[in-house]
Design a protein around this motif. Structure first.
Motif, PDB file in Angstrom:
ATOM      1  N   ALA A  30       0.717  -1.277   0.017  1.00  0.00           N
ATOM      2  CA  ALA A  30       0.068   0.089   0.123  1.00  0.00           C
ATOM      3  C   ALA A  30       0.735   1.016   0.052  1.00  0.00           C
ATOM      4  O   ALA A  30       0.517   2.225  -0.661  1.00  0.00           O
ATOM      5  CB  ALA A  30      -1.079   0.119   1.195  1.00  0.00           C
ATOM      6  N   ALA A  31       1.926   1.114   0.701  1.00  0.00           N
ATOM      7  CA  ALA A  31       2.833   2.596   0.721  1.00  0.00           C
ATOM      8  C   ALA A  31       3.500   2.757  -0.418  1.00  0.00           C
ATOM      9  O   ALA A  31       3.618   3.810  -0.865  1.00  0.00           O
ATOM     10  CB  ALA A  31       3.572   2.245   1.698  1.00  0.00           C
ATOM     11  N   THR A  32       3.777   1.717  -1.374  1.00  0.00           N
ATOM     12  CA  THR A  32       4.427   1.804  -2.560  1.00  0.00           C
ATOM     13  C   THR A  32       3.311   2.437  -3.492  1.00  0.00           C
ATOM     14  O   THR A  32       3.683   3.089  -4.284  1.00  0.00           O
ATOM     15  CB  THR A  32       5.008   0.609  -3.005  1.00  0.00           C
ATOM     16  N   ILE A  33       2.193   2.064  -3.562  1.00  0.00           N
ATOM     17  CA  ILE A  33       0.851   2.315  -4.559  1.00  0.00           C
ATOM     18  C   ILE A  33       1.033   3.876  -4.144  1.00  0.00           C
ATOM     19  O   ILE A  33       0.906   4.617  -4.917  1.00  0.00           O
ATOM     20  CB  ILE A  33      -0.221   1.566  -4.278  1.00  0.00           C
ATOM     21  N   HIS A  34       0.810   4.211  -2.746  1.00  0.00           N
ATOM     22  CA  HIS A  34       0.332   5.577  -2.337  1.00  0.00           C
ATOM     23  C   HIS A  34       1.661   6.544  -2.900  1.00  0.00           C
ATOM     24  O   HIS A  34       1.143   7.709  -3.466  1.00  0.00           O
ATOM     25  CB  HIS A  34       0.321   5.652  -0.868  1.00  0.00           C
TER      26      HIS A  34
END
Length: 125
Positions: A108-112
């Motif tokens: 999720a952090a990478t996507i964000h």
């Protein structure tokens, strides 16, 4: 990704939709976090070598021809969308992208980070 972060991202993309090349750039950033299958590598090689229009139908058909479900289907849809998307990506499209990327195993952090850096760049243009 929590609901608040996702809602904020969707609002960003509704306010400033990503163009086709921006969408592809975003997917390139996300895809680099995956170990690629031979079919996925073929798609990335096709993209890297200039997206030869003569191969588009074959690559698109191959990308969309899958029977997988669940997370494997999410991963396949990421690549199929990468090949065939030819429209802006607003909040609606961004919601699908987030779901597919999470299902493919991208953190999720990478996507964000990828999605906010893209919108930050387009706001500076």
């Amino acid at each position: 990704m929590d609901d608040e972060d996702q809602s904020r991202l969707l609002d960003l993309y509704d306010a400033n939709p990503a163009g086709v090349e921006q969408f592809r750039s975003l997917l390139r950033r996300l895809i680099k976090h995956l170990s690629l299958t031979p079919d996925e590598q073929e798609i990335m090689d096709w993209d890297t070598n200039g997206r030869n229009p003569a191969d588009l139908n074959r690559i698109a058909q191959k990308a969309w021809d899958f029977a997988e479900v669940g997370n494997a289907a999410s991963r396949r849809r990421l690549f199929a969308g990468f090949v065939t998307n030819s429209d802006i990506t607003d909040g609606y499209g961004a919601a699908y992208l987030i779901d597919y990327a999470l299902g493919a195993g991208i953190p999720a952090a990478t996507i964000h980070d990828a999605m906010t850096s893209l919108t930050d760049q387009s706001n500076q243009s």
